[in-house]
Scaffold this motif. Structure first.
Motif, PDB file in Angstrom:
ATOM      1  N   ASP A 134       1.119  -1.443   0.562  1.00 47.83           N
ATOM      2  CA  ASP A 134      -0.084   0.201   0.243  1.00 47.83           C
ATOM      3  C   ASP A 134       0.665   1.450  -0.299  1.00 47.83           C
ATOM      4  O   ASP A 134       0.947   2.227  -0.570  1.00 47.83           O
ATOM      5  CB  ASP A 134      -0.453   0.049   0.925  1.00 47.83           C
ATOM      6  CG  ASP A 134      -2.291   1.150   0.992  1.00 47.83           C
ATOM      7  OD1 ASP A 134      -2.462   1.432   0.260  1.00 47.83           O
ATOM      8  OD2 ASP A 134      -1.867   1.921   2.208  1.00 47.83           O
ATOM      9  N   ASN A 151       2.193   1.630  -3.699  1.00 48.19           N
ATOM     10  CA  ASN A 151       0.998   2.235  -4.156  1.00 48.19           C
ATOM     11  C   ASN A 151       1.386   4.014  -4.145  1.00 48.19           C
ATOM     12  O   ASN A 151       1.070   4.272  -5.896  1.00 48.19           O
ATOM     13  CB  ASN A 151      -0.317   1.087  -4.179  1.00 48.19           C
ATOM     14  CG  ASN A 151       0.246  -0.240  -5.213  1.00 48.19           C
ATOM     15  OD1 ASN A 151       1.424  -0.607  -6.054  1.00 48.19           O
ATOM     16  ND2 ASN A 151      -0.693  -0.491  -5.107  1.00 48.19           N
ATOM     17  N   PRO A 197      -0.291   2.607  -9.463  1.00 47.03           N
ATOM     18  CA  PRO A 197       0.081   1.283  -8.753  1.00 47.03           C
ATOM     19  C   PRO A 197       0.897   0.417  -9.332  1.00 47.03           C
ATOM     20  O   PRO A 197       1.339   0.360 -10.803  1.00 47.03           O
ATOM     21  CB  PRO A 197      -1.264   0.590  -8.456  1.00 47.03           C
ATOM     22  CG  PRO A 197      -2.456   1.828  -8.905  1.00 47.03           C
ATOM     23  CD  PRO A 197      -1.464   2.070 -10.066  1.00 47.03           C
ATOM     24  N   VAL A 201       1.462  -2.966  -8.184  1.00 45.39           N
ATOM     25  CA  VAL A 201       0.846  -3.988  -7.552  1.00 45.39           C
ATOM     26  C   VAL A 201      -0.918  -4.409  -8.008  1.00 45.39           C
ATOM     27  O   VAL A 201      -1.620  -3.176  -7.426  1.00 45.39           O
ATOM     28  CB  VAL A 201       1.265  -4.263  -6.483  1.00 45.39           C
ATOM     29  CG1 VAL A 201       0.610  -5.785  -5.952  1.00 45.39           C
ATOM     30  CG2 VAL A 201       2.658  -4.826  -5.698  1.00 45.39           C
ATOM     31  N   SER A 202      -0.780  -5.123  -8.953  1.00 44.50           N
ATOM     32  CA  SER A 202      -3.098  -5.075  -8.398  1.00 44.50           C
ATOM     33  C   SER A 202      -3.242  -5.998  -8.039  1.00 44.50           C
ATOM     34  O   SER A 202      -2.687  -7.110  -8.334  1.00 44.50           O
ATOM     35  CB  SER A 202      -2.688  -5.107  -9.972  1.00 44.50           C
ATOM     36  OG  SER A 202      -4.052  -5.693 -10.897  1.00 44.50           O
ATOM     37  N   THR A 203      -4.571  -5.789  -7.553  1.00 44.41           N
ATOM     38  CA  THR A 203      -5.252  -7.581  -6.360  1.00 44.41           C
ATOM     39  C   THR A 203      -6.260  -7.732  -6.942  1.00 44.41           C
ATOM     40  O   THR A 203      -6.990  -6.551  -7.169  1.00 44.41           O
ATOM     41  CB  THR A 203      -4.687  -7.107  -4.976  1.00 44.41           C
ATOM     42  OG1 THR A 203      -5.232  -5.529  -4.960  1.00 44.41           O
ATOM     43  CG2 THR A 203      -3.157  -6.615  -4.121  1.00 44.41           C
ATOM     44  N   ALA A 204      -6.801  -8.713  -7.109  1.00 44.49           N
ATOM     45  CA  ALA A 204      -7.984  -9.020  -6.938  1.00 44.49           C
ATOM     46  C   ALA A 204      -8.701 -10.281  -6.153  1.00 44.49           C
ATOM     47  O   ALA A 204      -7.716 -10.459  -5.113  1.00 44.49           O
ATOM     48  CB  ALA A 204      -7.833 -10.653  -8.391  1.00 44.49           C
ATOM     49  N   ALA A 257      -2.437 -11.460  -6.766  1.00 43.43           N
ATOM     50  CA  ALA A 257      -1.975  -9.908  -7.195  1.00 43.43           C
ATOM     51  C   ALA A 257      -0.411 -10.249  -8.107  1.00 43.43           C
ATOM     52  O   ALA A 257      -0.179 -11.305  -7.716  1.00 43.43           O
ATOM     53  CB  ALA A 257      -1.012  -9.864  -5.600  1.00 43.43           C
ATOM     54  N   THR A 258      -0.692  -8.936  -8.841  1.00 44.64           N
ATOM     55  CA  THR A 258       0.362  -9.095  -9.897  1.00 44.64           C
ATOM     56  C   THR A 258       0.879  -7.872  -9.983  1.00 44.64           C
ATOM     57  O   THR A 258       0.243  -6.717 -10.024  1.00 44.64           O
ATOM     58  CB  THR A 258      -0.359  -8.819 -11.560  1.00 44.64           C
ATOM     59  OG1 THR A 258      -1.187  -8.383 -11.827  1.00 44.64           O
ATOM     60  CG2 THR A 258      -1.059 -10.559 -11.551  1.00 44.64           C
ATOM     61  N   THR A 300       2.615  -4.232 -11.765  1.00 43.64           N
ATOM     62  CA  THR A 300       1.704  -4.073 -13.403  1.00 43.64           C
ATOM     63  C   THR A 300       2.780  -3.927 -13.571  1.00 43.64           C
ATOM     64  O   THR A 300       4.627  -3.424 -13.741  1.00 43.64           O
ATOM     65  CB  THR A 300       0.938  -2.309 -12.849  1.00 43.64           C
ATOM     66  OG1 THR A 300       1.707  -1.608 -12.013  1.00 43.64           O
ATOM     67  CG2 THR A 300       0.307  -2.563 -11.376  1.00 43.64           C
TER      68      THR A 300
END
Length: 115
Positions: free
Chosen positions: A55, A58, A64, A66-69, A78-79, A81
């Protein structure tokens, strides 16, 4: 016991570390594992600590890293970007370049350390 000398970079934004060795290691672990919780386990830190670091990264950047699902039937994940991948690339390149450029001085300073 042999001691280890480390030369590490941190990039500050105001009073907080925006980018540093721990955060970069966490991003690399997320890229490898596809999960903040798995990355945290791999690095020996709590999920909460890892989440707070992600966090912080980002919020420090223009977009960001990191992208989260969220979880569900297939689970979350998490992946990184494209910006997150670039951040790692530039940080590691800077670290390598600086280490080579400062090798003689690092060696000289290391020899000044107590055994």
């Amino acid at each position: 016991m042999k001691s280890t000398v480390q030369f590490r970079f941190r990039i500050y934004r105001d009073d907080s570390i925006a980018i540093g060795p721990g955060k970069v290691a966490l991003l690399e672990a997320i890229a490898e594992t596809g999960s903040i919780s798995a990355a945290a386990r791999q690095l020996g830190m709590s999920y909460r600590r890892a989440w707070l670091l992600v966090d912080e990264v980002n919020r420090s950047l223009r977009a960001p890293a990191v992208s989260t699902a969220t979880g569900g039937a297939r689970g979350g994940g998490a992946t990184l970007t494209p910006l997150g991948k670039r951040l790692i690339k530039h940080y590691r390149a800077m670290e390598s370049t600086a280490g080579v450029a400062a090798a003689a001085d690092i060696g000289a300073l290391t020899r000044l350390l107590a055994p």
